[in-house]
Design an enzyme around this catalytic site. Structure first.
Site, mmCIF file in Angstrom:
data_model
loop_
_atom_site.group_PDB
_atom_site.id
_atom_site.type_symbol
_atom_site.label_atom_id
_atom_site.label_comp_id
_atom_site.label_asym_id
_atom_site.label_seq_id
_atom_site.Cartn_x
_atom_site.Cartn_y
_atom_site.Cartn_z
ATOM 1 N N HIS A 142 9.099 -1.157 -4.055
ATOM 2 C CA HIS A 142 8.064 -1.837 -5.799
ATOM 3 C C HIS A 142 8.760 -0.693 -6.529
ATOM 4 O O HIS A 142 9.388 0.166 -6.851
ATOM 5 C CB HIS A 142 6.866 -1.620 -5.652
ATOM 6 N N CYS B 283 4.797 3.375 0.829
ATOM 7 C CA CYS B 283 5.341 2.891 0.240
ATOM 8 C C CYS B 283 7.035 2.884 -0.216
ATOM 9 O O CYS B 283 6.387 4.274 -0.567
ATOM 10 C CB CYS B 283 5.063 1.074 -1.446
#
Length: 472
Positions: free
Chosen positions: A368, A387
């Protein structure tokens, strides 16, 4: 005439009886020999991780010697081949060469006096060589350590050792040619082998540290888990980089931030897992469904210190599926945080930035964007909750989608003043690999070594050392 006929018949019967007894004697010796062979197989079962494989192999050979019975210098050539295991960073004694060498020399020089002892010594030599070949065949084709046995965050699809491929070493028409055929041959592997042979250190490591790190990464490269797609996304966690590979070359490279390593108070819950999957979609202007662990450990603490923290950071609070209108009035220190869920709205403050790249996995991680751009100026970027934050989200989207209406749609949506979350599917799924490599040779033929940020080199070294696998 009748008397002579009877005498001839008696002689024939005696001859038949002698032949039957001779055949029975041969059969008994064979049975006795097979029994001794089976007993020795059982007694030496600890030599191999697959004793049932060896038993099956020798059953096919009628429990007879066949490795050391090969003519000429073949047994000695096998030993010389096994000695080259040091070129792979492996300890020759893992392949029993310290025990095989003296026995092989004794067999050649006929130094054993007792024939029965000689046979048992030959059996011992045979079983040592067979076990060594099994180990070598497995090492070259699959590696020696199962990666998921060391790392609870390892989820890359990896081929398990195939019995038929490993034991093919015993049925190959040319055993030495077979050993040639199973040598790892990828460019990355051969480059690391060359670096190991040179004995040089790296810019940030001395010779000894570099050698050990190379040996551990040679083992990683022997695992059957490498991508075979024409195009894929490759993240190397300890290098903090992402590459898009197409037809063997990097068409895009960027910095990434990955999960924090383990600490005295955290056993590794924030580490980015090793995994492979398929990127199938992006979410433009994503909504961040804040994980319960982050809400419990961080969000509630910030909200208790600042009643307007949630609204100032575009975070909505839900209870039983309904949005809470005035979360400022909640005493977050005393309330049961598990009754609430938290979502951060799309926008400039969203922790996921303006786009996330989605792929199926059981660790709830994805690639992301991020509004915290200053993080990419840091050298060590193990700072996320697991992440992977990407430095160049637009370039990554372009590399995946290519030019055209869909990419233009993504770009326009990301530039909106009033962002709305939207999913956009990839026309063709793209494989993604999150990997852990701490040594490699770069395009300039320089050895690169990276810090073992999750302690996985240390775990692998301890396991290989304990099992006398790694060359010292």
């Amino acid at each position: 005439m009748l008397e002579k006929y009877g005498q001839d018949q008696k002689e024939t019967l005696d001859s038949d009886l002698q032949e039957r007894r001779r055949q029975q004697g041969i059969l008994k010796r064979q049975n006795d020999s097979a029994l001794v062979f089976k007993q020795q197989l059982k007694a030496n079962s600890s030599l191999t991780e697959h004793p049932e494989w060896l038993d099956s192999i020798y059953q096919d050979h009628l429990y007879k010697l066949f490795l050391i019975a090969q003519g000429g210098k073949t047994p000695f050539k096998i030993v010389e081949y096994l000695r080259k295991s040091t070129l792979h960073g492996l300890d020759t004694n893992y392949f029993y060469l310290n025990a095989i060498g003296p026995l092989l020399r004794d067999m050649e020089q006929h130094q054993l006096e007792s024939s029965s002892l000689k046979y048992r010594e030959q059996l011992k030599l045979e079983m040592l060589m067979a076990s060594a070949l099994l180990r070598y065949s497995e090492a070259m084709q699959y590696g020696l350590i199962r990666p998921d046995s060391l790392d609870k965050n390892y989820f890359i699809k990896t081929q398990a050792p195939d019995r038929s491929k490993i034991t093919a070493v015993f049925s190959a028409p040319d055993l030495l040619a077979f050993l040639d055929s199973i040598q790892p041959s990828s460019a990355a592997y051969l480059a690391l082998q060359k670096a190991l042979k040179s004995g040089k250190g790296a810019l940030n490591r001395n010779k000894e540290d570099a050698e050990q790190t190379i040996k551990l990464n040679l083992e990683r490269l022997r695992w059957k888990n490498q991508p075979d797609a024409q195009k894929y996304v490759w993240v190397n966690i300890p290098d903090f980089t992402l590459k898009v590979i197409e037809k063997g070359s990097a068409i895009l490279e960027m910095k990434v931030c990955v999960g924090e390593g383990r600490t005295d108070t955290d056993p590794g819950t924030k580490e980015t897992p090793q995994l492979n999957s398929m990127i199938y979609s992006v979410q433009v202007n994503p909504i961040w469904n804040i994980p319960a662990s982050i809400a419990r450990k961080e969000i509630s603490r910030y909200a208790s210190n600042d009643p307007y923290y949630l609204s100032n950071n575009d975070i909505d609070v839900y209870k039983a599926g309904k949005r809470v209108n005035s979360p400022e009035g909640i005493d977050w220190l005393s309330t049961d945080i598990s009754q609430y869920t938290f979502k951060q709205r799309p926008g400039e403050q969203n922790s996921l930035g303006k786009i996330k790249f989605i792929f199926n996995n059981n660790s709830s991680v994805y690639l992301h964007d991020t509004p915290a751009r200053s993080a990419f100026k840091k050298k060590a970027r193990a700072i996320s909750h697991g992440c992977v934050r990407v430095e160049k989200p637009m370039e990554l989207a372009f590399a995946l989608f290519g030019p055209g209406k869909t990419y233009d749609q993504i770009k326009t949506a990301m530039e909106r003043s009033y962002p709305r979350a939207k999913y956009i599917g990839l026309p063709a799924k793209v494989p993604v690999y999150l990997t852990y490599i701490t040594a490699w040779v770069d395009e300039q033929r320089l050895l690169q070594i990276r810090n073992d940020i999750y302690g996985l080199d240390d775990l692998l070294y301890k396991e290989m050392k304990a099992r006398e696998m790694i060359a010292e």
